[in-house]
Design a protein around this motif. Structure first.
Motif, PDB file in Angstrom:
ATOM      1  N   ARG A 108       0.835  -1.209   0.000  1.00 51.44           N
ATOM      2  CA  ARG A 108       0.000   0.000   0.000  1.00 51.44           C
ATOM      3  C   ARG A 108       0.872   1.262   0.000  1.00 51.44           C
ATOM      4  NH1 ARG A 108      -3.454  -1.509   4.456  1.00 51.44           N
ATOM      5  NH2 ARG A 108      -4.442  -2.853   2.928  1.00 51.44           N
ATOM      6  N   VAL A 260      -9.711  11.598  -3.187  1.00 49.89           N
ATOM      7  CA  VAL A 260     -10.448  12.270  -2.122  1.00 49.89           C
ATOM      8  C   VAL A 260      -9.518  13.120  -1.242  1.00 49.89           C
ATOM      9  CG1 VAL A 260     -11.791  11.767  -0.041  1.00 49.89           C
ATOM     10  CG2 VAL A 260     -12.298  10.571  -2.155  1.00 49.89           C
ATOM     11  N   GLN A 269     -11.999  18.185   6.155  1.00 52.83           N
ATOM     12  CA  GLN A 269     -13.043  18.418   5.152  1.00 52.83           C
ATOM     13  C   GLN A 269     -14.393  18.633   5.842  1.00 52.83           C
ATOM     14  OE1 GLN A 269     -12.850  15.472   2.012  1.00 52.83           O
ATOM     15  NE2 GLN A 269     -10.611  15.554   1.972  1.00 52.83           N
TER      16      GLN A 269
ATOM     17  N   LYS B 220     -16.921   9.932   6.513  1.00 51.09           N
ATOM     18  CA  LYS B 220     -15.786  10.293   5.656  1.00 51.09           C
ATOM     19  C   LYS B 220     -14.923   9.096   5.315  1.00 51.09           C
ATOM     20  CE  LYS B 220     -16.022  14.365   4.515  1.00 51.09           C
ATOM     21  NZ  LYS B 220     -15.897  14.494   3.076  1.00 51.09           N
ATOM     22  N   PHE B 221     -15.141   7.993   6.015  1.00 43.71           N
ATOM     23  CA  PHE B 221     -14.275   6.829   5.810  1.00 43.71           C
ATOM     24  C   PHE B 221     -15.123   5.574   5.841  1.00 43.71           C
ATOM     25  CE2 PHE B 221     -11.382   3.463   7.226  1.00 43.71           C
ATOM     26  CZ  PHE B 221     -10.291   3.666   6.400  1.00 43.71           C
ATOM     27  N   TRP B 236     -21.459   0.905  -4.155  1.00 43.77           N
ATOM     28  CA  TRP B 236     -22.084   2.215  -4.381  1.00 43.77           C
ATOM     29  C   TRP B 236     -21.207   3.328  -3.810  1.00 43.77           C
ATOM     30  CZ3 TRP B 236     -24.131   6.491  -1.870  1.00 43.77           C
ATOM     31  CH2 TRP B 236     -24.881   7.354  -2.686  1.00 43.77           C
ATOM     32  N   THR B 240     -19.326   6.363  -5.997  1.00 45.44           N
ATOM     33  CA  THR B 240     -19.679   7.776  -5.800  1.00 45.44           C
ATOM     34  C   THR B 240     -18.620   8.534  -4.992  1.00 45.44           C
ATOM     35  OG1 THR B 240     -20.959   7.114  -3.855  1.00 45.44           O
ATOM     36  CG2 THR B 240     -22.195   7.405  -5.901  1.00 45.44           C
ATOM     37  N   SER B 241     -17.532   7.855  -4.678  1.00 46.54           N
ATOM     38  CA  SER B 241     -16.536   8.430  -3.758  1.00 46.54           C
ATOM     39  C   SER B 241     -16.081   9.845  -4.120  1.00 46.54           C
ATOM     40  CB  SER B 241     -15.332   7.497  -3.674  1.00 46.54           C
ATOM     41  OG  SER B 241     -14.262   8.133  -3.033  1.00 46.54           O
ATOM     42  N   THR B 242     -15.789  10.082  -5.398  1.00 49.18           N
ATOM     43  CA  THR B 242     -15.280  11.414  -5.732  1.00 49.18           C
ATOM     44  C   THR B 242     -16.386  12.467  -5.646  1.00 49.18           C
ATOM     45  OG1 THR B 242     -15.569  10.901  -8.079  1.00 49.18           O
ATOM     46  CG2 THR B 242     -13.347  10.659  -7.175  1.00 49.18           C
ATOM     47  N   GLY B 245     -16.898  12.521  -1.450  1.00 46.77           N
ATOM     48  CA  GLY B 245     -15.738  12.808  -0.607  1.00 46.77           C
ATOM     49  C   GLY B 245     -15.516  11.771   0.479  1.00 46.77           C
ATOM     50  N   ILE B 246     -16.175  10.614   0.347  1.00 49.18           N
ATOM     51  CA  ILE B 246     -15.944   9.545   1.315  1.00 49.18           C
ATOM     52  C   ILE B 246     -14.781   8.690   0.823  1.00 49.18           C
ATOM     53  CG2 ILE B 246     -16.907   7.464   2.410  1.00 49.18           C
ATOM     54  CD1 ILE B 246     -19.663   8.705   2.196  1.00 49.18           C
ATOM     55  N   LEU B 247     -13.781   8.512   1.673  1.00 50.86           N
ATOM     56  CA  LEU B 247     -12.654   7.665   1.295  1.00 50.86           C
ATOM     57  C   LEU B 247     -13.080   6.212   1.494  1.00 50.86           C
ATOM     58  CD1 LEU B 247      -8.937   8.343   2.115  1.00 50.86           C
ATOM     59  CD2 LEU B 247      -9.825   6.024   2.017  1.00 50.86           C
ATOM     60  N   VAL B 248     -13.010   5.428   0.421  1.00 55.86           N
ATOM     61  CA  VAL B 248     -13.465   4.041   0.483  1.00 55.86           C
ATOM     62  C   VAL B 248     -12.261   3.122   0.366  1.00 55.86           C
ATOM     63  CG1 VAL B 248     -14.886   2.282  -0.628  1.00 55.86           C
ATOM     64  CG2 VAL B 248     -15.697   4.646  -0.495  1.00 55.86           C
ATOM     65  N   LYS B 249     -12.117   2.236   1.342  1.00 54.67           N
ATOM     66  CA  LYS B 249     -10.941   1.368   1.349  1.00 54.67           C
ATOM     67  C   LYS B 249     -11.346  -0.089   1.461  1.00 54.67           C
ATOM     68  CE  LYS B 249      -6.631   0.565   1.229  1.00 54.67           C
ATOM     69  NZ  LYS B 249      -6.968  -0.327   0.104  1.00 54.67           N
ATOM     70  N   GLN B 250     -11.006  -0.863   0.448  1.00 58.72           N
ATOM     71  CA  GLN B 250     -11.139  -2.313   0.560  1.00 58.72           C
ATOM     72  C   GLN B 250      -9.870  -2.820   1.224  1.00 58.72           C
ATOM     73  OE1 GLN B 250     -11.938  -4.547  -3.043  1.00 58.72           O
ATOM     74  NE2 GLN B 250     -11.106  -6.417  -2.138  1.00 58.72           N
ATOM     75  N   ALA B 251      -9.999  -3.396   2.388  1.00 60.23           N
ATOM     76  CA  ALA B 251      -8.815  -3.837   3.131  1.00 60.23           C
ATOM     77  C   ALA B 251      -8.586  -5.329   2.947  1.00 60.23           C
ATOM     78  CB  ALA B 251      -8.971  -3.493   4.601  1.00 60.23           C
TER      79      ALA B 251
END
Ligand SMILES: Cc1ncc(C[n+]2csc(CCOP(=O)(O)OP(=O)(O)O)c2C)c(N)n1
Ligand code: SF4
Ligand SMILES: [Mg+2]
Lengths: 286, 584
Positions: A108, A260, A269, B220-221, B236, B240-242, B245-251
């Motif tokens: 990452r 973002v 933000q 936000k996360f 979804w 729509t993240s951009t 403004g929600i940071l989306v993380k596949q961990a």
């Protein structure tokens, strides 16, 4: 800045002679030298003797679950990439129960520094085998000797995409402080694997044992930009143990690629216009 | 003149990979843009190609609350599915099929059903070999049969494909129009819905509403690891993240997911995760971590058929005790279960406010039926505020020292003003170990029994403050009824429907739907139940988990149970049958 700024009232609770004292000291020197304000530093750890370190360092801290420091630190960095995020923990924490997170964190490449106090044993739980224990080592859980071979964190880091890979030794304090400073300064994921002897439960890999074997890479004609050389050196162990920086790379960090985050850290933000946003998004559903 | 009908039920049946979900969504939107309420349920299996898939859309002039039972029109995409579903079509209904591919055996389709054999090959020949186009042909024909204006269908198709997929749009428009025109050759059926082209309701799934709720709440996360039936929240939010403004993380796994979210929340942002029972198991340890460190976080768990991998694509409500019992030790947490799509939206906003005001983990329990069924909404509640709870004032001039700030200060409410890294004057360390009010660990060296006791009581005091903030349960329907139906989660609509159907027959029934599982309105629920003449719980699980919780919290024994764990949702008919049985 003064090193005293990074000290707390509480005394470190490690056994006298434990290698982790030197790691704490190295961190305090590095932070002072980099003039980082304690309020802008977060140190994250899991569980273990080594993971108690954040309690002895004056900065924000998160002392979480055994093996889970890396994801907590990643979340903190993603939420506020202005912070200096450092992870501190043990070999069991990072290379045993948390090994998966360790590898994914390196690919990452968030700008985080990971300091592992590698004592090749489980200290806090009173001396069982660690994933770094040498084959044949006698421990409480392996009275007939460890049957598995040890993980090689340096080699793993190299092939997993870490952009700063180094080994330190608690018996070489100045060198360790410099490595720590370089690691924090590096933009990207830095691993500093520190041979940090457990004087209570590891009678095999002692200060003396290391002193007889360690040498400094920077004094041995090593090119830190050469992956092949680094991989070769990463396999040295029995007779000669390299210390110093194995490899450095300048890949873009994860946070720099995340759309973002391009204007400002998430935490700054604003969230006051969400109703308008929802009204706009709802159009997609009609 | 055909009589205007109040509703229609359309089922499309085929194999995975046939594009049934997209066809269903298009049809649902067509109905919604024609002023109808819709409710759609997709029954599928865990394979990417093959398997049995059917999707049923029910549309009506008044609110429809389940996907219904009897099918008016069936679109059969292959012979096997025609055989499986032909008999579910009601008298006077119709079956549409591709006559090049599907050859009904003589006698399979009853005489009281109209057959609409579509010459798909002829119609689609000019538009390439895409087999999915057969669905669009059928849609065109169906829209004609239902006497819906073609422009509604073409409008939905245009919006779906947009300007980016021009070729696909043109092909779909052409074949749907051809299907529509071909249907003019069919004899007209006595079927016309009472349409209204001026009303347009949004149509979305429970998961989309949960995700939209997160947007509304200022999340936000969002972190997740893919798992049915929670994955579409991830999809979804990522798409729509951009915009949001929600940071989306596949961990890498669910352990990382929740630990990351806790890290992000600790650093000051609203953060959420979504999973199903298996992933929730992996998250358990970290839920306790959130409780112990007093870090606010929202955890969605959408239940599917268990145990273990169980029925990955089927619905169940068997994870209530998993949520209640997650993680070791006693610690404050909230468990709530929304029951409808609009409730999904509001519940996330509420969950975030509760999480931050009380600095606790909040578990939102959905289930596959609620998460994945599509429903038209009369509107969502946008009259809410974002309440972030108490923050300590940053002390800019001060020298930061870890022992100075009392992060876990003893307060009457149990809530201690929080802060986050980067703020001056509030340096502290959150710990999974027990700690004192200044966040110093007390687990090593000196356990300090008195401090431990006070800190425990401080944390748990929050639970007493939370309960009065939650809307108390109330009986829907008449107070004095012969039978009270009790449910939670997605069974809401079916229970309501059963109650109203039986009400029309003269039975007096009422309905208690429980949303807040922890903390539990023990006093109120007990009072309500003690006033009931007879009680019946309706749940999708084997052991009657809600009945058990009620007994545990109130001492009240529910008399009757209707339990279902075959993977499919309840049909109102099943509830009606059971009610007749216990009311005898
Ligand atoms: C999930 C879980 N399993 C086990 C433990 C017990 N435990 C605490 S520390 C530890 C090992 C610590 O070893 P290491 O990370 O090498 O740290 P050291 O004490 O050697 O510095 C274990 C197994 C725990 N706290 N949580
Ligand atoms: S047990 Fe070992 S690792 Fe733990 S404090 Fe003592 S010397 Fe250090
Ligand atoms: Mg160790």
């Amino acid at each position: 800045m003064e090193i005293a700024l990074y000290k707390v009232e509480a005394k470190a609770t490690w056994c006298p002679g434990c290698g982790d004292f030197a790691v704490l000291r190295a961190l305090q020197i590095a932070l002072a030298s980099l003039e980082l304000n304690p309020k802008d530093v977060v140190i994250v750890s899991g569980i273990g003797c080594s993971s108690n370190l954040p309690g002895f360092l004056n900065s924000y801290g998160f002392h979480g679950l055994h093996g889970r420091a890396v994801p907590v630190a990643s979340g903190i960095k993603l939420a506020n990439h202005d912070l200096n995020v450092i992870i501190a923990g043990g070999d069991g924490d990072g290379y045993g129960i948390g090994l998966g997170h360790f590898i994914h964190a390196m690919r990452r490449n968030l700008d985080i520094t990971y300091v592992v106090m590698n004592n090749q044993v489980y200290g806090l739980t009173t001396g069982q085998a660690a994933p770094t224990s040498e084959k044949g080592m006698l421990t409480k859980s392996t009275p007939q000797g460890v049957l598995e071979g040890p993980v090689n964190p340096i080699a793993l880091a190299l092939v997993s995409g870490a952009t700063f890979v180094a080994r330190g030794f608690s018996g070489d304090a100045d060198h360790l402080a410099k490595l720590t400073e370089d690691g924090i300064k590096h933009k990207g994921f830095s691993l500093i694997d520190i041979m940090s002897p457990c004087v209570t439960y590891n009678r095999q890999n002692t200060y003396q044992w290391f002193r007889e074997r360690v040498y400094r890479l920077e004094e041995d004609n090593h090119d830190v930009l050469n992956m092949d050389q680094a991989l070769k050196r990463s396999r040295e162990w029995e007779d000669r143990i390299p210390l110093g920086i194995f490899y450095k790379d300048t890949k873009p960090t994860y946070e720099s690629g995340e759309q973002v985050l391009k204007d400002m850290p998430l935490v700054h933000q604003p969230i006051d216009r969400t109703v308008e946003l929802v009204k706009e998004l709802i159009q997609d559903f009609t | 003149m055909p009589l205007p009908k109040s509703e229609v039920v359309v089922r499309t049946a085929g194999a995975a990979g046939d594009g049934i979900a997209a066809t269903g969504e298009t049809f649902a939107k067509v109905c919604s843009r024609s002023g109808l309420h819709v409710f759609a349920y997709n029954s599928y299996q865990s394979v990417i190609r093959g398997g049995f898939v059917w999707l049923q859309v029910r549309a009506g002039r008044t609110k429809v609350q389940s996907h219904g039972a009897g099918t008016d029109f069936l679109i059969a995409l292959n012979s096997r599915e025609l055989e499986r579903h032909a008999n579910d079509v009601v008298k006077g209904g119709g079956i549409l099929y591709n006559k090049d591919k599907v050859k009904p055996k003589p006698g399979l389709i009853r005489d009281d059903i109209t057959q609409y054999a579509l010459p798909v090959l002829d119609i689609t020949a000019k538009h390439g070999k895409n087999p999915i186009l057969q669905n669009t042909v059928a849609l065109g024909a169906l829209v004609k049969i239902l006497k819906i204006d073609f422009s509604v269908l073409s409008g939905v198709l245009s919006d779906t494909f947009g300007s980016r997929k021009k070729a696909a749009l043109e092909a779909n428009l052409a074949v749907s129009q051809a299907g529509y025109e071909y249907a003019e050759t069919f004899e007209t059926v006595d079927f016309a819905l009472d349409l209204d082209y001026n009303t347009r309701r949004p149509v979305m799934t429970g998961n989309q509403a949960l995700a939209l709720g997160a947007v509304a709440a200022g999340c936000k996360f969002y972190a997740a690891y893919p798992m049915t039936p929670a994955s579409s929240i991830l999809h979804w939010l990522a798409a729509t993240s951009t915009r949001t403004g929600i940071l989306v993380k596949q961990a890498e796994d669910e352990i990382a997911v929740l630990n990351m979210a806790i890290g992000a929340a600790f650093a000051g942002v609203r953060s959420m995760v979504g999973t199903s029972g298996g992933g929730f198991s992996l998250m358990s340890e970290a839920i306790g971590l959130a409780g112990q460190t007093e870090t606010p976080v929202v955890i969605i768990s959408s239940q599917r058929g268990g145990p273990s991998t169980g029925l990955p694509t089927k619905t169940e409500q068997a994870d209530l005790f998993q949520a209640l019992g997650a993680s070791q030790g006693d610690y404050p947490k909230i468990v709530l279960a929304p029951s409808t799509v609009d409730d999904c939206f509001s519940s996330i906003v509420e969950a975030f406010n509760l999480a931050e005001k009380f600095q606790v983990p909040v578990i939102v329990l959905s289930d596959l039926y609620l998460s994945e069924h599509m429903e038209s909404l009369d509107g969502i509640d946008l009259d809410f505020s974002i309440e972030r709870g108490e923050f300590a004032k940053p002390d800019v001039g001060s020298i930061d020292s870890k022992n100075g700030f009392k992060r876990y200060a003893f307060t009457e409410s149990g809530v201690s003003p929080r802060s986050f890294p980067g703020r001056a004057g509030t340096v502290f360390q959150a710990s999974s170990d027990e700690h004192d009010d200044a966040a110093n660990i007390i687990s090593d060296v000196f356990t300090d029994e008195e401090m431990r006791t006070r800190m425990f009581q401080k944390r748990m005091r929050k639970m007493e403050r939370i309960l009065p903030e939650l809307a108390p349960p109330r009986l829907e329907g008449k107070n004095a009824a012969d039978l009270t139906l009790i449910g939670w989660g997605s069974t809401y609509g079916m229970i309501r429907e059963a109650v109203s159907t039986l009400g029309e027959e003269g039975m007096t029934l009422n309905h208690l739907h429980i949303k807040y599982m922890l903390p539990f309105h023990a006093k109120q629920v007990k009072e309500i139940l003690e006033s009931c003449r007879n009680t019946l719980t309706v749940e999708s699980n084997y052991t009657g988990q809600l009945s058990r919780l009620i007994r545990m919290e109130t001492g009240f024994d529910i008399k009757h149970q209707l339990l279902k764990y075959d993977g499919e949702p309840f049909y109102p008919g099943q509830i009606i049958t059971k009610v007749r049985e216990v009311n005898n």
